[in-house]
Design an enzyme around this catalytic site. Sequence first.
Site, PDB file in Angstrom:
ATOM      1  N   PHE A 197      27.740   0.390  -6.371  1.00  0.00           N
ATOM      2  CA  PHE A 197      29.144   0.078  -6.647  1.00  0.00           C
ATOM      3  C   PHE A 197      29.394   0.658  -7.834  1.00  0.00           C
ATOM      4  O   PHE A 197      30.643   1.318  -8.389  1.00  0.00           O
ATOM      5  CB  PHE A 197      29.378  -1.474  -6.851  1.00  0.00           C
ATOM      6  N   GLU A 253      16.826 -20.858 -13.951  1.00  0.00           N
ATOM      7  CA  GLU A 253      17.953 -21.890 -14.228  1.00  0.00           C
ATOM      8  C   GLU A 253      19.358 -21.202 -13.906  1.00  0.00           C
ATOM      9  O   GLU A 253      20.248 -22.011 -13.465  1.00  0.00           O
ATOM     10  CB  GLU A 253      18.198 -22.392 -15.604  1.00  0.00           C
ATOM     11  N   VAL A 266      27.730  -9.298  -5.666  1.00  0.00           N
ATOM     12  CA  VAL A 266      28.641  -8.370  -6.325  1.00  0.00           C
ATOM     13  C   VAL A 266      28.227  -7.028  -6.074  1.00  0.00           C
ATOM     14  O   VAL A 266      27.040  -6.848  -6.392  1.00  0.00           O
ATOM     15  CB  VAL A 266      29.012  -8.717  -7.924  1.00  0.00           C
ATOM     16  N   PHE A 301      11.433 -25.736 -33.318  1.00  0.00           N
ATOM     17  CA  PHE A 301      11.195 -25.136 -32.000  1.00  0.00           C
ATOM     18  C   PHE A 301      11.913 -25.302 -30.878  1.00  0.00           C
ATOM     19  O   PHE A 301      12.561 -26.424 -30.563  1.00  0.00           O
ATOM     20  CB  PHE A 301       9.681 -25.907 -31.457  1.00  0.00           C
ATOM     21  N   GLN A 302      12.398 -24.201 -30.172  1.00  0.00           N
ATOM     22  CA  GLN A 302      13.597 -24.072 -29.186  1.00  0.00           C
ATOM     23  C   GLN A 302      14.780 -24.655 -29.582  1.00  0.00           C
ATOM     24  O   GLN A 302      15.764 -24.748 -28.737  1.00  0.00           O
ATOM     25  CB  GLN A 302      12.903 -25.038 -27.954  1.00  0.00           C
TER      26      GLN A 302
END
Length: 574
Positions: A467, A50, A382, A112-113
């Site tokens: 980086f 997602e 990035v 639940f969830q």
Amino acid sequence: MAKNVADLLVEVLVEAGVQRIHGVSGDSLNGITDSIRTRNDIEWVHARHEEAAAFAAGAEAHLTGKLAVCAGSCGPGNLHLINGLYDCQRSRVPVLAIAAQIPSGEIGSGYFQETHPEHLFAQCSHYCELISQPEQMPRVLEIAIQTAISRRGVAVIAISGDVALRDAVEQAARLRFAVPKPTVCPSENELNGLADLLARSKRITILAGAGCAGAHDELIELAGRLQAPIVHAMRGKEFIEYDNPFDVGMTGLLGFSSGYQAMMSCETLLMIGTDFPYQQFFPKNATIVQIDLRGEQIGRRSKVDLGLIGDAKATLLALLPKLEQNLHEAHLSAALDQYRRARKGLEEMATISSGNAPIHPQYVARLLDNLASEDAIFTCDVGTPTIWAARYLTMNGKRRLLGSFTHGSMANALPQAIGAQVSYPGRQVISMSGDGGFAMLMGDLLTLRQQELPVKVIVFKNDSLAFVELEMKAAGILEFGTDLHNPDFAKIAEGAGLLGLRANTSDQVESVLAEALQYDGPALVEIPVSRQELSMPPTITFEQAKGFSLFMMKAVLNGRGDEIIDLARVNLLR
Ligand SMILES: Cc1cc2nc3c(=O)[nH]c(=O)nc-3n(C[C@H](O)[C@H](O)[C@H](O)COP(=O)(O)OP(=O)(O)OC[C@H]3O[C@@H](n4cnc5c(N)ncnc54)[C@H](O)[C@@H]3O)c2cc1C
Ligand SMILES: Cc1ncc(C[n+]2csc(CCOP(=O)(O)OP(=O)(O)O)c2C)c(N)n1
Ligand SMILES: [Mg+2]
């Protein structure tokens, strides 16, 4: 058949111009996905994570300027959206997130969830509400859409699966009007004040940002009238750099010395549509003017002597007739000279290496820039890919460049490329991925095959979080926790049904990139690039210089002199 709430929701989205929803399905989203299934005017773009769906929606909104939508099922499903939504909110792109909720009768029981999206997303949205009754539809959805569009950012609606399946009370959208586009311009008095101030200045520098999108001509005319070099902030690069005889590059740690100097040596700094975040790079003694569409932006980053609220284009159009020609050209010509020198220095870093010597990432970026199409859409991760994109991609008014520039999240490039490619199926979309960033959301490589998206993924394989190593060096500490033991990404791509290619030496890079770019389908190219490419800031602060030598000292003390030699070989002795 009676319309249910989900049908009405999808219908309102379609009427608002939404063409697709990015997401991962789930029980609590069933009503909504079922409603999408029965229509042919809206598409479900099936992501593997997602977070990728939210980044993809953000890219779509950035590129098209229109509302984009993502969705996640209850609990963990929508929780996964959150980092991508932060990016959308901070980049100010209009995105609606549908966060499905657990069954309405269970809310508050620790079911639940169970999570509370209204709290979870409050920080990364302008509007975040639960739809608990069919009577709230479509009003709450329309408020969410209006908020996302007019405040430019994220709006979230949470809705339980059972509520989505209940009969709709209203039958159609309530709001039917085009997105309003008001003209926002400072008052006549304010403009006169600005014109007077500019008439008194000989050395003016413009710092322009993404707010100048659509005001290119006016900006160039302004710079000509004021003989002012134009420095751009990173998000403004795609709108400002091209066809711009006043361009002196970017400033900031990744910027050019010319951009830095042009800002530091001016008498008056004119900021237009920018939220360039780094205070250290602003001049201390100059008079600073800031023009921004949003008043709350004024003065965030530096002191401001004159702040004006206005749209860049409207403001410049009204200002230009009031301006006299500045006859002092020394400041501009010095800045342009310096820019030419800085550019030359950067080009000298972007060269082919001989034989088996490490491949310079700058060379890869330079070739990509040369080979990419006129209207390519680039995304950059990035990490060091942001540096290479900032320095080596040439914008031309048609090309686009996206990154996670404000939120600064890794793993943005691939999912943003997905959003770009679904929005513009005919255009070349190139993801400049770090090996760390790519691996982070690698699952969505599979989306390229499943959704038939011919994205080209270029993996800058430096076997490290380079980086971060750079930051550690600058801070005077030894790098730790930055090694990456990488797989063969090209083989992984092949296994996923993509074209997977690899350049082993510098002289192979061009042909391999060209082959991937010409390929009619998704492709991944992995390029081993040298790890110790320093991207020196335009100015080194005392603290950084101190840090750098401290690193050298520590490295020697720890018997890691080889690393310094390596560093020297790549950067100093070229
Ligand atoms: C690893 C990394 C390193 C970075 N290093 C640098 C660096 O060295 N240099 C650099 O520049 N950036 C750098 N960035 C990006 C930086 O964090 C900022 O995102 C960027 O500088 C902001 O660019 P901007 O001001 O153009 O855009 P934004 O931050 O989007 O600001 C745009 C401004 O314009 C205003 N606006 C919008 N529409 C209008 C309009 N129509 N008229 C007038 N105003 C309007 C907005 O209200 C906003 O204030 C880096 C990012 C990363 C991830
Ligand atoms: C989600 C997230 N985690 C951690 C960071 C900190 N961080 C910034 S850049 C970077 C390294 C990126 O590595 P890679 O993608 O391999 O790019 P490189 O710099 O090596 O080219 C890290 C860990 C971040 N910005 N975002
Ligand atoms: Mg890396």
